[in-house]
Design a protein around this motif. Structure first.
Motif, short mmCIF file in Angstrom:
data_model
loop_
_atom_site.label_atom_id
_atom_site.label_comp_id
_atom_site.label_asym_id
_atom_site.label_seq_id
_atom_site.Cartn_x
_atom_site.Cartn_y
_atom_site.Cartn_z
N LYS A 171 0.83 -1.21 0.00
CA LYS A 171 0.00 0.00 0.00
C LYS A 171 0.87 1.26 0.00
N GLU A 172 1.88 1.30 0.88
CA GLU A 172 2.77 2.46 0.93
C GLU A 172 3.53 2.62 -0.38
N SER A 173 3.93 1.49 -0.96
CA SER A 173 4.68 1.53 -2.20
C SER A 173 3.83 2.10 -3.34
N LEU A 174 2.63 1.58 -3.52
CA LEU A 174 1.78 2.02 -4.62
C LEU A 174 1.39 3.49 -4.46
N THR A 175 1.14 3.90 -3.21
CA THR A 175 0.78 5.30 -2.95
C THR A 175 1.92 6.23 -3.37
N LEU A 176 3.14 5.86 -3.03
CA LEU A 176 4.28 6.71 -3.36
C LEU A 176 4.54 6.71 -4.86
N TYR A 177 4.43 5.55 -5.50
CA TYR A 177 4.60 5.50 -6.96
C TYR A 177 3.60 6.43 -7.65
N MET A 178 2.32 6.34 -7.24
CA MET A 178 1.29 7.14 -7.90
C MET A 178 1.47 8.63 -7.62
N LYS A 179 1.96 8.96 -6.43
CA LYS A 179 2.23 10.37 -6.10
C LYS A 179 3.26 10.95 -7.07
N VAL A 180 4.34 10.20 -7.31
CA VAL A 180 5.38 10.68 -8.22
C VAL A 180 4.83 10.80 -9.63
N ALA A 181 4.07 9.81 -10.07
CA ALA A 181 3.53 9.84 -11.43
C ALA A 181 2.61 11.03 -11.64
N GLN A 182 1.83 11.37 -10.63
CA GLN A 182 0.89 12.48 -10.75
C GLN A 182 1.58 13.84 -10.67
N ASN A 183 2.62 13.93 -9.84
CA ASN A 183 3.27 15.22 -9.63
C ASN A 183 4.37 15.52 -10.63
N HIS A 184 4.88 14.48 -11.30
CA HIS A 184 6.00 14.67 -12.22
C HIS A 184 5.72 13.86 -13.48
N LYS A 185 4.98 14.47 -14.40
CA LYS A 185 4.58 13.78 -15.61
C LYS A 185 5.79 13.26 -16.40
N GLU A 186 6.92 13.98 -16.32
CA GLU A 186 8.11 13.55 -17.06
C GLU A 186 8.75 12.31 -16.48
N LEU A 187 8.32 11.91 -15.28
CA LEU A 187 8.85 10.71 -14.65
C LEU A 187 7.85 9.55 -14.69
N LYS A 188 6.76 9.72 -15.42
CA LYS A 188 5.76 8.64 -15.46
C LYS A 188 6.36 7.36 -16.03
N LEU A 189 7.21 7.50 -17.05
CA LEU A 189 7.84 6.31 -17.62
C LEU A 189 8.72 5.62 -16.59
N ASN A 190 9.50 6.40 -15.83
CA ASN A 190 10.36 5.83 -14.78
C ASN A 190 9.52 5.07 -13.77
N VAL A 191 8.38 5.67 -13.39
CA VAL A 191 7.48 5.01 -12.44
C VAL A 191 6.97 3.69 -13.01
N GLY A 192 6.53 3.71 -14.25
CA GLY A 192 6.00 2.48 -14.86
C GLY A 192 7.03 1.38 -14.96
N GLU A 193 8.26 1.75 -15.35
CA GLU A 193 9.32 0.74 -15.46
C GLU A 193 9.64 0.13 -14.10
N SER A 194 9.79 0.99 -13.08
CA SER A 194 10.14 0.48 -11.74
C SER A 194 8.98 -0.31 -11.14
N LEU A 195 7.77 0.23 -11.22
CA LEU A 195 6.62 -0.41 -10.58
C LEU A 195 6.33 -1.77 -11.19
N THR A 196 6.30 -1.87 -12.51
CA THR A 196 6.01 -3.17 -13.13
C THR A 196 7.11 -4.18 -12.82
N GLY A 197 8.36 -3.73 -12.81
CA GLY A 197 9.47 -4.63 -12.48
C GLY A 197 9.39 -5.15 -11.06
#
Length: 540
Positions: free
Chosen positions: A115-141
């Motif tokens: 829960k803490e992990s997914l919340t933090l991932y989504m926070k970064v994706a929402q606040n930093h659109k240029e890092l959405k790809l980084n979030v997706g790569e890390s989260l899916t891995g």
């Protein structure tokens, strides 16, 4: 920094480490040598003595990538965030802070704090659109590592649908499909990944696994063998300096060194190809860990046996080999293209008569006297293994967690049963025997008398059935020709295919396939089948 600083714990001092490159240079020899103790010590020292967020992030990354200590990584990353300047001072600093948060989210995932992990991932994706790809790569891995392929696949598809794509996203999509036993579908995802990242050997290796799991051996083995050797010490001269054996090489009267690579189970599975090389006129030397030396020396008296560590420390001038080859590459060298090309020369591993007799006497001494049943049978003797070998690297630890269950879950599913149950578990997981209370029946433990795989083989020859998760003793049991039941994880290894109870590698192996992350349901099915087997023996 002089080379002597690499030789002793007491020479390490991080006070002169002021840049990321300084720290990378300090860590490099220990990472190369897989020295997890020194990597951890340096990371701890950085955490205690430094306040630079970049140094703390670099130390945390070394721990996350090369040592399974997610608690330490979290501590370092949280300290890094404390010493960042306030948000809004610099866009570049804000992005770096967000990258630290992505890494922190990954370590929360490793700790089971989804829960803490997914919340933090989504926070970064929402606040930093240029890092959405980084979030997706890390989260899916990370979701793949901890055993959630459905969610990883859903997120990968969402990112691709949104146009946020990369070779890594397609690679993780392929990994999710393979873990869900849709390997042929995963091949398409890997094709896209390799179009984007054609020189990425990790993706090519994973692509090979999907091809192999789909039964495309000829194509898959080409990718499977193209990776950096996974050995204890990559600097060993025989790993680097000897001409690598190829399938079309003339090996008549040639000296060939075959060396241990990847896990013990891989060696036990693929050592079956040695007779083919001998028939072609090769002179074979095996370099293996001490755990395998006695077993292989007895099973293959025609070959010379050396210890990997001793050979690696020796002078290359002492030995003259024409070719070298990891044992894991033997199916490729022997041109396996289909199931028909796999030698089923079972048994091809053997226990000594002396060893079998020794364990027979030990079993007689430990078991209570019992009368035979109406059919003249003694109780069934069942050996159990519930966990894989101890691992250190984070990805290996995650893989071991997915393939291992617990003693408590296994024994709860198997007992009570009118059979004698023997422990075959080794390493630290054996301690679960002591800590588990309220057993419904005894579990006999002779593992204090087991010092290597030759001893394990001798003990197994005294048992009627071995029940094991996917680990090296399973391969040993099946290669001995013992009746063996595999309690297989949901994300089945390529060698067990995607469905069915039979194995093309081992005719005496029966596969019980888990359909979910938990092993409990499949263990309950194994327990039911064990009791049915006991009942059928009584009726014979």
């Amino acid at each position: 920094m002089s080379s002597k600083n690499y030789n002793s714990v007491y020479d390490i001092d991080v006070k002169d480490i002021n840049t990321k490159n300084d720290l990378i240079s300090l860590l490099a020899p220990y990472i190369s040598a897989s020295n997890t103790i020194m990597i951890s010590k340096i990371a701890v020292d950085i955490g205690q003595k430094k306040e630079d967020p970049v140094l703390l992030l670099t130390a945390a990354e070394s721990v996350a990538d090369y040592v399974f200590l997610p608690e330490l990584a979290v501590t370092l990353l949280e300290k890094a965030l404390l010493f960042f300047p306030k948000l809004g001072i610099s866009h570049q600093l804000d992005l770096l802070r967000a990258e630290v948060e992505i890494r922190l989210a990954s370590q929360f995932m490793m700790l089971g704090q989804e829960k803490e992990s997914l919340t933090l991932y989504m926070k970064v994706a929402q606040n930093h659109k240029e890092l959405k790809l980084n979030v997706g790569e890390s989260l899916t891995g990370m979701l793949l590592q901890v055993g959630y392929p459905e969610l990883a696949l859903k997120i990968a598809r969402a990112w691709i649908s949104d146009g946020t794509v990369s070779g890594i996203i397609y690679n993780n999509m392929g990994g999710a499909l393979r873990m869900l036993n849709h390997s042929q579908e995963s091949i398409q995802a890997y094709d896209r990944a390799l179009e984007m990242l054609p020189r990425n050997r990790s993706i090519a290796f994973a692509y090979g696994l999907s091809l192999l799991k789909s039964g495309f051996y000829k194509q898959g083995l080409k990718y499977f063998v193209d990776h950096e050797p996974y050995v204890v010490d990559p600097s060993w001269w025989f790993v680097r300096d000897i001409t690598r054996l190829k399938p079309d090489d003339d090996i008549r009267n040639k000296d060939i060194l075959l060396f241990q690579e990847q896990g013990l189970g891989d060696t036990l599975q693929f050592i079956r190809f040695v007779p083919q090389l001998l028939k072609r006129g090769a002179k074979i030397t095996l370099a293996v860990p001490i755990a395998l030396k006695s077993l292989l020396a007895f099973s293959f008296p025609e070959v010379d046996i050396l210890l990997c560590g001793d050979l690696g420390k020796s002078s290359p001038e002492q030995y003259k080999y024409d070719f070298a080859c990891p044992i894991t590459e033997l199916p490729y060298i022997c041109n396996v293209e289909s199931d028909k090309d796999i030698p089923i020369n079972i048994p091809y591993l053997y226990a000594t008569e002396e060893g079998v007799k020794r364990f027979s006497d030990l079993i007689d001494a430990i078991l209570p006297e019992r009368s035979l049943d109406a059919s003249g049978n003694r109780p069934l003797r069942v050996g159990i293994i519930w966990g894989g070998d101890r691992r250190l690297k984070a990805t290996d630890v995650a893989s071991d967690k997915r393939r291992s269950t617990t003693f408590n879950d296994m024994i709860k599913a198997l007992s009570p049963v009118e059979a004698d149950i023997f422990n075959l578990q080794y390493d630290k997981k054996r301690m679960e025997l002591v800590t588990t209370k309220d057993l419904l029946q005894p579990v006999y433990d002779l593992m204090d008398n087991v010092h290597n795989m030759a001893d394990t083989a001798a003990l197994m020859q005294n048992l009627d059935l071995i029940i094991s998760v996917d680990t090296s003793p399973l391969h040993l049991s099946a290669a001995l020709g013992r009746p063996t039941w595999l309690v297989n994880r949901r994300d089945s290894c390529w060698r067990w295919g995607e469905d069915g109870e039979k194995s093309v590698w081992y005719p005496t192996l029966r596969i019980f396939r888990s359909q979910e992350k938990s092993f409990v349901p499949v263990l309950e099915r194994v327990g039911k089948e064990l009791r049915a087997l006991v009942s059928s023996r009584k009726r014979e």
